[in-house]
Design a protein around this motif. Structure first.
Motif, PDB file in Angstrom:
ATOM      1  N   ALA A 178     -29.248  14.427  25.376  1.00  0.00           N
ATOM      2  CA  ALA A 178     -30.366  14.662  24.456  1.00  0.00           C
ATOM      3  C   ALA A 178     -30.531  16.138  24.118  1.00  0.00           C
ATOM      4  O   ALA A 178     -30.907  16.497  22.992  1.00  0.00           O
ATOM      5  CB  ALA A 178     -31.655  14.109  25.057  1.00  0.00           C
ATOM      6  N   SER A 179     -30.218  17.007  25.064  1.00  0.00           N
ATOM      7  CA  SER A 179     -30.366  18.445  24.810  1.00  0.00           C
ATOM      8  C   SER A 179     -29.342  18.982  23.818  1.00  0.00           C
ATOM      9  O   SER A 179     -29.456  20.120  23.356  1.00  0.00           O
ATOM     10  CB  SER A 179     -30.259  19.220  26.129  1.00  0.00           C
ATOM     11  N   ASP A 180     -28.342  18.163  23.482  1.00  0.00           N
ATOM     12  CA  ASP A 180     -27.313  18.587  22.524  1.00  0.00           C
ATOM     13  C   ASP A 180     -27.626  18.160  21.098  1.00  0.00           C
ATOM     14  O   ASP A 180     -26.889  18.538  20.176  1.00  0.00           O
ATOM     15  CB  ASP A 180     -25.951  18.008  22.922  1.00  0.00           C
ATOM     16  N   VAL A 181     -28.673  17.380  20.911  1.00  0.00           N
ATOM     17  CA  VAL A 181     -28.997  16.899  19.560  1.00  0.00           C
ATOM     18  C   VAL A 181     -29.279  18.096  18.654  1.00  0.00           C
ATOM     19  O   VAL A 181     -30.031  19.016  18.999  1.00  0.00           O
ATOM     20  CB  VAL A 181     -30.213  15.955  19.599  1.00  0.00           C
ATOM     21  N   GLY A 182     -28.643  18.065  17.482  1.00  0.00           N
ATOM     22  CA  GLY A 182     -28.760  19.180  16.541  1.00  0.00           C
ATOM     23  C   GLY A 182     -27.413  19.862  16.387  1.00  0.00           C
ATOM     24  O   GLY A 182     -26.363  19.303  16.707  1.00  0.00           O
ATOM     25  N   CYS A 183     -27.429  21.080  15.890  1.00  0.00           N
ATOM     26  CA  CYS A 183     -26.198  21.843  15.657  1.00  0.00           C
ATOM     27  C   CYS A 183     -26.092  22.944  16.704  1.00  0.00           C
ATOM     28  O   CYS A 183     -26.954  23.817  16.776  1.00  0.00           O
ATOM     29  CB  CYS A 183     -26.226  22.446  14.253  1.00  0.00           C
ATOM     30  N   ASN A 184     -25.057  22.884  17.516  1.00  0.00           N
ATOM     31  CA  ASN A 184     -24.875  23.858  18.590  1.00  0.00           C
ATOM     32  C   ASN A 184     -23.410  24.299  18.673  1.00  0.00           C
ATOM     33  O   ASN A 184     -22.504  23.585  18.212  1.00  0.00           O
ATOM     34  CB  ASN A 184     -25.280  23.238  19.937  1.00  0.00           C
ATOM     35  N   SER A 185     -23.206  25.460  19.247  1.00  0.00           N
ATOM     36  CA  SER A 185     -21.849  25.949  19.471  1.00  0.00           C
ATOM     37  C   SER A 185     -21.424  25.624  20.901  1.00  0.00           C
ATOM     38  O   SER A 185     -22.236  25.608  21.828  1.00  0.00           O
ATOM     39  CB  SER A 185     -21.766  27.453  19.228  1.00  0.00           C
ATOM     40  N   TYR A 186     -20.119  25.378  21.072  1.00  0.00           N
ATOM     41  CA  TYR A 186     -19.540  25.082  22.385  1.00  0.00           C
ATOM     42  C   TYR A 186     -18.323  25.996  22.554  1.00  0.00           C
ATOM     43  O   TYR A 186     -17.321  25.832  21.848  1.00  0.00           O
ATOM     44  CB  TYR A 186     -19.158  23.606  22.477  1.00  0.00           C
ATOM     45  N   THR A 187     -18.437  26.921  23.466  1.00  0.00           N
ATOM     46  CA  THR A 187     -17.415  27.951  23.650  1.00  0.00           C
ATOM     47  C   THR A 187     -16.721  27.782  24.992  1.00  0.00           C
ATOM     48  O   THR A 187     -17.379  27.652  26.033  1.00  0.00           O
ATOM     49  CB  THR A 187     -18.031  29.356  23.582  1.00  0.00           C
ATOM     50  N   MET A 188     -15.391  27.777  24.954  1.00  0.00           N
ATOM     51  CA  MET A 188     -14.631  27.779  26.201  1.00  0.00           C
ATOM     52  C   MET A 188     -14.129  29.191  26.444  1.00  0.00           C
ATOM     53  O   MET A 188     -13.412  29.765  25.610  1.00  0.00           O
ATOM     54  CB  MET A 188     -13.462  26.805  26.168  1.00  0.00           C
ATOM     55  N   LEU A 189     -14.524  29.764  27.571  1.00  0.00           N
ATOM     56  CA  LEU A 189     -14.079  31.099  27.979  1.00  0.00           C
ATOM     57  C   LEU A 189     -12.966  30.969  29.007  1.00  0.00           C
ATOM     58  O   LEU A 189     -13.046  30.140  29.922  1.00  0.00           O
ATOM     59  CB  LEU A 189     -15.229  31.892  28.602  1.00  0.00           C
ATOM     60  N   VAL A 190     -11.950  31.799  28.865  1.00  0.00           N
ATOM     61  CA  VAL A 190     -10.849  31.842  29.829  1.00  0.00           C
ATOM     62  C   VAL A 190     -10.700  33.284  30.286  1.00  0.00           C
ATOM     63  O   VAL A 190     -10.567  34.202  29.465  1.00  0.00           O
ATOM     64  CB  VAL A 190      -9.527  31.356  29.203  1.00  0.00           C
ATOM     65  N   THR A 191     -10.735  33.500  31.583  1.00  0.00           N
ATOM     66  CA  THR A 191     -10.599  34.849  32.123  1.00  0.00           C
ATOM     67  C   THR A 191     -10.122  34.766  33.574  1.00  0.00           C
ATOM     68  O   THR A 191     -10.086  33.671  34.158  1.00  0.00           O
ATOM     69  CB  THR A 191     -11.937  35.615  32.046  1.00  0.00           C
ATOM     70  N   HIS A 192      -9.760  35.892  34.135  1.00  0.00           N
ATOM     71  CA  HIS A 192      -9.349  35.895  35.536  1.00  0.00           C
ATOM     72  C   HIS A 192     -10.564  35.645  36.431  1.00  0.00           C
ATOM     73  O   HIS A 192     -11.663  36.097  36.137  1.00  0.00           O
ATOM     74  CB  HIS A 192      -8.663  37.215  35.882  1.00  0.00           C
ATOM     75  N   LYS A 193     -10.326  34.912  37.491  1.00  0.00           N
ATOM     76  CA  LYS A 193     -11.411  34.392  38.314  1.00  0.00           C
ATOM     77  C   LYS A 193     -12.327  35.496  38.833  1.00  0.00           C
ATOM     78  O   LYS A 193     -13.544  35.326  38.934  1.00  0.00           O
ATOM     79  CB  LYS A 193     -10.830  33.595  39.488  1.00  0.00           C
ATOM     80  N   GLY A 194     -11.767  36.641  39.152  1.00  0.00           N
ATOM     81  CA  GLY A 194     -12.580  37.733  39.675  1.00  0.00           C
ATOM     82  C   GLY A 194     -13.357  38.487  38.617  1.00  0.00           C
ATOM     83  O   GLY A 194     -14.122  39.402  38.940  1.00  0.00           O
ATOM     84  N   ASN A 195     -13.196  38.093  37.342  1.00  0.00           N
ATOM     85  CA  ASN A 195     -13.846  38.818  36.254  1.00  0.00           C
ATOM     86  C   ASN A 195     -15.164  38.187  35.816  1.00  0.00           C
ATOM     87  O   ASN A 195     -15.885  38.766  35.002  1.00  0.00           O
ATOM     88  CB  ASN A 195     -12.901  38.902  35.049  1.00  0.00           C
ATOM     89  N   ILE A 196     -15.468  36.992  36.354  1.00  0.00           N
ATOM     90  CA  ILE A 196     -16.666  36.299  35.892  1.00  0.00           C
ATOM     91  C   ILE A 196     -17.441  35.716  37.074  1.00  0.00           C
ATOM     92  O   ILE A 196     -16.865  35.217  38.036  1.00  0.00           O
ATOM     93  CB  ILE A 196     -16.298  35.170  34.893  1.00  0.00           C
ATOM     94  N   ASP A 197     -18.748  35.835  37.008  1.00  0.00           N
ATOM     95  CA  ASP A 197     -19.644  35.252  37.990  1.00  0.00           C
ATOM     96  C   ASP A 197     -20.748  34.534  37.216  1.00  0.00           C
ATOM     97  O   ASP A 197     -21.683  35.170  36.726  1.00  0.00           O
ATOM     98  CB  ASP A 197     -20.210  36.331  38.913  1.00  0.00           C
ATOM     99  N   PHE A 198     -20.608  33.224  37.073  1.00  0.00           N
ATOM    100  CA  PHE A 198     -21.486  32.418  36.247  1.00  0.00           C
ATOM    101  C   PHE A 198     -21.403  32.911  34.797  1.00  0.00           C
ATOM    102  O   PHE A 198     -20.412  32.688  34.127  1.00  0.00           O
ATOM    103  CB  PHE A 198     -22.914  32.443  36.781  1.00  0.00           C
ATOM    104  N   LEU A 199     -22.407  33.646  34.303  1.00  0.00           N
ATOM    105  CA  LEU A 199     -22.349  34.167  32.941  1.00  0.00           C
ATOM    106  C   LEU A 199     -22.146  35.685  32.896  1.00  0.00           C
ATOM    107  O   LEU A 199     -22.136  36.271  31.808  1.00  0.00           O
ATOM    108  CB  LEU A 199     -23.639  33.818  32.199  1.00  0.00           C
ATOM    109  N   ASP A 200     -22.000  36.294  34.057  1.00  0.00           N
ATOM    110  CA  ASP A 200     -21.797  37.750  34.107  1.00  0.00           C
ATOM    111  C   ASP A 200     -20.305  38.061  34.051  1.00  0.00           C
ATOM    112  O   ASP A 200     -19.527  37.614  34.901  1.00  0.00           O
ATOM    113  CB  ASP A 200     -22.396  38.332  35.391  1.00  0.00           C
ATOM    114  N   ILE A 201     -19.898  38.841  33.041  1.00  0.00           N
ATOM    115  CA  ILE A 201     -18.493  39.205  32.844  1.00  0.00           C
ATOM    116  C   ILE A 201     -18.347  40.696  33.071  1.00  0.00           C
ATOM    117  O   ILE A 201     -19.037  41.512  32.458  1.00  0.00           O
ATOM    118  CB  ILE A 201     -18.024  38.833  31.422  1.00  0.00           C
ATOM    119  N   ASP A 202     -17.428  41.079  33.946  1.00  0.00           N
ATOM    120  CA  ASP A 202     -17.221  42.496  34.241  1.00  0.00           C
ATOM    121  C   ASP A 202     -16.470  43.200  33.120  1.00  0.00           C
ATOM    122  O   ASP A 202     -16.866  44.269  32.669  1.00  0.00           O
ATOM    123  CB  ASP A 202     -16.447  42.652  35.566  1.00  0.00           C
TER     124      ASP A 202
END
Length: 235
Positions: A178-202
């Protein structure tokens, strides 16, 4: 060339001096042999005399081939030319997304209903230098209502170039709610495991991404063919 010889020769041989001289009439008949008093001299002195006698037998031809000096000295001392080359570790690179393998196509809006489960897939190449890769599906990335919808990781790869193997493929499934109803963007991020912590990117430079737009309706709603610009993708 002189530096190479000095590095390879024993110390007592390096100190010896070879003097150039014109060949004499008796040079051609000289034999290479140790003198009667060789037993009382050091190995370096013996080597010097033997080498001098050898070049006297060569006459003018020997004077024209200075490389023979190195050949004789390397043979006598057993010096090895050069050392084993040192190979530098391969440098880690950001992932390179191959857009032609992205599914579904990010060029058109994905029409969906609550309860449907699309699969978001992409392929990339990278040099990971032994580090695992992390990939995440994020709704409305860097926008209001951002949410991480799923994440996973894949083993390190070394396929930056086509000659090094096939690209790495990653996929994530997501069920619209239900939270997706409407127009939304869906982004797939790919990075090295040590470069990301949840949504924080070094390091933002170490990130590859693909963004889809989806127009989601309720279970009983209808969907149509909508361009990205009409769903907010052009904004």
């Amino acid at each position: 060339m002189r530096r190479l010889f000095r590095a390879c020769l024993p110390k007592n041989v390096v100190s010896a001096t070879f003097e150039s001289r014109l060949p004499s009439a008796g040079d051609a008949e000289t034999e290479i042999s140790s003198s009667d008093g060789a037993a009382g001299r050091s190995p370096g002195a013996q080597l010097t005399e033997i080498t001098q006698q050898f070049f006297r037998t060569l006459g003018p031809a020997g004077l024209a081939r200075p490389w023979l000096v190195g050949l004789v000295m390397l043979t006598q001392t057993g010096c090895l030319l050069g050392e084993t080359p040192e190979y530098q570790s391969r440098r880690q690179t950001p992932p390179v997304i191959l857009s032609e393998f992205t599914s579904p196509s990010p060029n058109r809006v994905l029409n969906g209903r609550v309860g449907e489960t699309p699969t978001f897939t992409l392929k990339f190449r990278s040099e990971d230098a032994g580090e695992r890769m992390s990939f995440s599906l994020i709704r409305n990335f860097q926008s209001e209502g951002v949410a991480v919808l799923g994440s996973s990781s894949t083993g390190p790869s070394s396929n930056l170039y086509k000659t090094e193997g096939d690209p790495t493929q990653v996929s994530l499934e997501y069920t619209f709610r239900a939270s997706d109803v409407g127009c939304n963007s869906y982004t797939m991020l790919v990075t090295h495991k040590g470069n990301i912590d949840f949504l924080d990117i070094d390091d933002p430079e170490d990130v590859g991404s693909v963004t889809w737009w989806a127009l989601v309706v309720g279970v009983n709603g209808e969907s149509g063919d909508v361009l990205v610009g009409d769903c907010g993708g052009a904004q």
